[in-house]
Design a protein around this motif. Structure first.
Motif, mmCIF file in Angstrom:
data_model
loop_
_atom_site.group_PDB
_atom_site.id
_atom_site.type_symbol
_atom_site.label_atom_id
_atom_site.label_comp_id
_atom_site.label_asym_id
_atom_site.label_seq_id
_atom_site.Cartn_x
_atom_site.Cartn_y
_atom_site.Cartn_z
ATOM 1 N N GLY A 1 8.726 20.641 17.644
ATOM 2 C CA GLY A 1 8.824 19.625 16.513
ATOM 3 C C GLY A 1 7.910 19.848 15.372
ATOM 4 N N ILE B 1 10.322 15.973 13.227
ATOM 5 C CA ILE B 1 10.002 14.660 13.925
ATOM 6 C C ILE B 1 9.480 13.667 12.850
ATOM 7 C CG2 ILE B 1 8.721 13.494 15.718
ATOM 8 C CD1 ILE B 1 10.362 15.590 16.921
ATOM 9 N N TYR C 1 6.272 8.712 16.885
ATOM 10 C CA TYR C 1 6.219 10.330 17.033
ATOM 11 C C TYR C 1 6.351 10.998 18.392
ATOM 12 C CZ TYR C 1 4.288 11.141 12.101
ATOM 13 O OH TYR C 1 4.234 10.992 10.693
ATOM 14 N N HIS D 1 9.607 9.961 19.836
ATOM 15 C CA HIS D 1 10.840 10.943 19.175
ATOM 16 C C HIS D 1 10.747 12.349 20.004
ATOM 17 C CE1 HIS D 1 12.975 12.075 15.251
ATOM 18 N NE2 HIS D 1 13.492 12.851 16.349
ATOM 19 N N CYS D 2 9.482 12.664 20.410
ATOM 20 C CA CYS D 2 9.339 14.209 20.617
ATOM 21 C C CYS D 2 9.917 14.135 22.240
ATOM 22 C CB CYS D 2 7.754 14.504 20.929
ATOM 23 S SG CYS D 2 7.141 14.802 19.322
ATOM 24 N N TYR D 3 9.681 13.024 22.951
ATOM 25 C CA TYR D 3 10.094 12.826 24.346
ATOM 26 C C TYR D 3 11.653 12.801 24.369
ATOM 27 C CZ TYR D 3 5.568 12.308 26.386
ATOM 28 O OH TYR D 3 4.084 12.531 26.733
ATOM 29 N N ARG E 1 13.743 13.949 22.044
ATOM 30 C CA ARG E 1 14.323 15.419 21.780
ATOM 31 C C ARG E 1 13.892 16.400 22.691
ATOM 32 N NH1 ARG E 1 18.553 14.496 18.603
ATOM 33 N NH2 ARG E 1 18.072 13.448 16.703
ATOM 34 N N VAL F 1 11.031 18.211 22.946
ATOM 35 C CA VAL F 1 10.635 19.392 22.237
ATOM 36 C C VAL F 1 9.414 19.932 23.167
ATOM 37 C CG1 VAL F 1 11.115 18.342 20.017
ATOM 38 C CG2 VAL F 1 8.706 17.818 21.048
ATOM 39 N N VAL G 1 4.622 20.811 19.314
ATOM 40 C CA VAL G 1 4.542 20.255 17.878
ATOM 41 C C VAL G 1 3.882 20.798 16.986
ATOM 42 C CG1 VAL G 1 4.328 17.982 16.638
ATOM 43 C CG2 VAL G 1 5.360 17.670 18.896
ATOM 44 N N LEU H 1 -0.207 11.100 20.025
ATOM 45 C CA LEU H 1 0.393 12.311 20.072
ATOM 46 C C LEU H 1 -0.766 13.455 20.790
ATOM 47 C CD1 LEU H 1 2.840 14.282 19.890
ATOM 48 C CD2 LEU H 1 2.095 14.556 17.683
ATOM 49 N N ILE I 1 1.806 16.904 25.169
ATOM 50 C CA ILE I 1 2.537 17.731 24.140
ATOM 51 C C ILE I 1 1.795 18.653 23.648
ATOM 52 C CG2 ILE I 1 4.278 17.877 22.269
ATOM 53 C CD1 ILE I 1 4.793 14.828 23.124
ATOM 54 N N CYS J 1 -0.013 20.671 20.922
ATOM 55 C CA CYS J 1 0.032 20.521 19.363
ATOM 56 C C CYS J 1 -0.801 21.456 18.656
ATOM 57 C CB CYS J 1 -0.246 19.235 18.990
ATOM 58 S SG CYS J 1 0.804 17.810 19.620
#
Length: 337
Positions: free
Chosen positions: A63, A101, A112, A115-117, A119, A121, A124, A139, A144, A146
């Motif tokens: 992402g 994202i 954010y 959206h990440c979950y 999709r 990804v 990020v 985030l 996730i 990053c």
């Protein structure tokens, strides 16, 4: 649809060997790998990403958070657009695709993280967010991986230009050329985006080291990183102090705005006022006079960001912040007094 078993049948190799060749893993000889890849190309093989994701538990999607509400230059942004290109190049070479994202998804507002979950990804890259608000902190606290290339966010590894060092270099250049009445024009800043403040801190440090007194009335921060606001900032500074002989401006676009005001009142550059900018935009080389400035090492920032994210994905420890030196570009906008 062509499968790895079709390739195995054509080449005479086992399906596991074909899989190793296609996924660039295993200790295969170059000749074996080439024979398999050539056969795959000839048969028109296309990898089944859904099956691959189910097998590896990875989506092979990275992402990207890229916003530009401040300068409103989108992918033409002199820094972030180019960093994104290098970041994309490195990750695509490693077998990943990028996915943007945002706060909106099919007409529905999402954070954010949501959206990440949604999709799925794997990680990020935060190239330039709207702000380091609660969503960015959410985030940072998620599971996730990053990396950030601009905002220094607690819990997220960051690759950023060594802005304090650049500010010190700019002030030193002016001082060594005999300037003592030095002004500074900066852009917007926040708790996590301190580029404008850091460049001023470098200038202040040089003042101290060279024995000059720092006067805050020679400093003006703009509400946007825009040419128009810098034009007005230069006007205000010269109304306060008509003895200014040098100005460090936090980016080239703003430097041009300030220089345009100086020219409009009949002053000459650099004979009356010298300038140093930042970013080495295309206009800086072709402006009259060509602008002395700093070039951010976009290639290194993009490559290091991708490398850090790849390390995070496989569990290799990474540092909190990497500061990349900017390159000083001397042209004709600084005069020796």
């Amino acid at each position: 649809m062509v499968t790895i078993y079709d390739i195995a049948l054509k080449t005479g190799y086992s399906a596991p060997t074909v899989s190793k060749a296609l996924n660039k893993t295993g200790g295969l000889s170059n000749s074996t790998r080439k024979k398999i890849l050539d056969a795959a190309k000839e048969l028109g093989y296309r990898p089944n990403m859904t099956a691959r994701a189910l097998t590896t538990k990875k989506s092979f999607l990275i992402g990207v958070i890229y916003e530009d509400a401040d300068m409103q230059r989108g992918f033409d942004h002199p820094l972030f657009g180019k960093i994104l290109n290098k970041f994309r190049e490195c990750l695509e070479f490693a077998g990943y695709d990028l996915l943007f994202i945002s706060h909106a998804l099919i007409g529905e507002k999402k954070s954010y993280v949501e959206h990440c979950y949604h999709r799925n990804v794997d990680a990020v890259g935060i190239i330039n967010p709207l702000s380091a608000d609660n969503e960015i902190m959410e985030l940072a606290e998620s599971d996730i991986p990053c990396v950030s290339t601009n905002f220094i966010i607690p819990g997220i590894s960051t690759v950023v230009t060594a802005n304090v060092d650049a500010g010190y270099k700019a002030a030193s250049c002016f001082i060594k050329n005999g300037h003592k009445k030095i002004a500074y024009i900066g852009g917007t800043y926040s708790q996590y985006n301190m580029a404008a403040i850091d460049r001023l801190e470098g200038l202040k440090k040089a003042f101290k080291d060279f024995g000059l007194k720092y006067d805050e009335s020679y400093v003006k921060f703009c509400h946007k990183w825009s040419r128009a606001e810098s034009h007005d900032a230069m006007k205000e500074l010269l109304e306060r102090h008509d003895d200014i002989t040098a100005v460090f401006v936090a980016n080239d676009n703003m430097a041009v705005g300030a220089m345009e005001y100086v020219k409009s009142i009949g002053k000459r550059i650099p004979d009356d006022i010298s300038f140093i900018g930042f970013d080495d935009e295309m206009i800086s080389e072709f402006y009259s006079p060509p602008l002395t400035t700093f070039r951010q090492d976009i290639k290194t920032i993009g490559e290091l960001s991708a490398e850090i994210l790849m390390n995070r994905l496989v569990g290799i420890p990474v540092g909190e912040c990497v500061r990349v030196p900017a390159i000083f570009i001397e042209r004709n906008s600084v005069k020796k007094l």
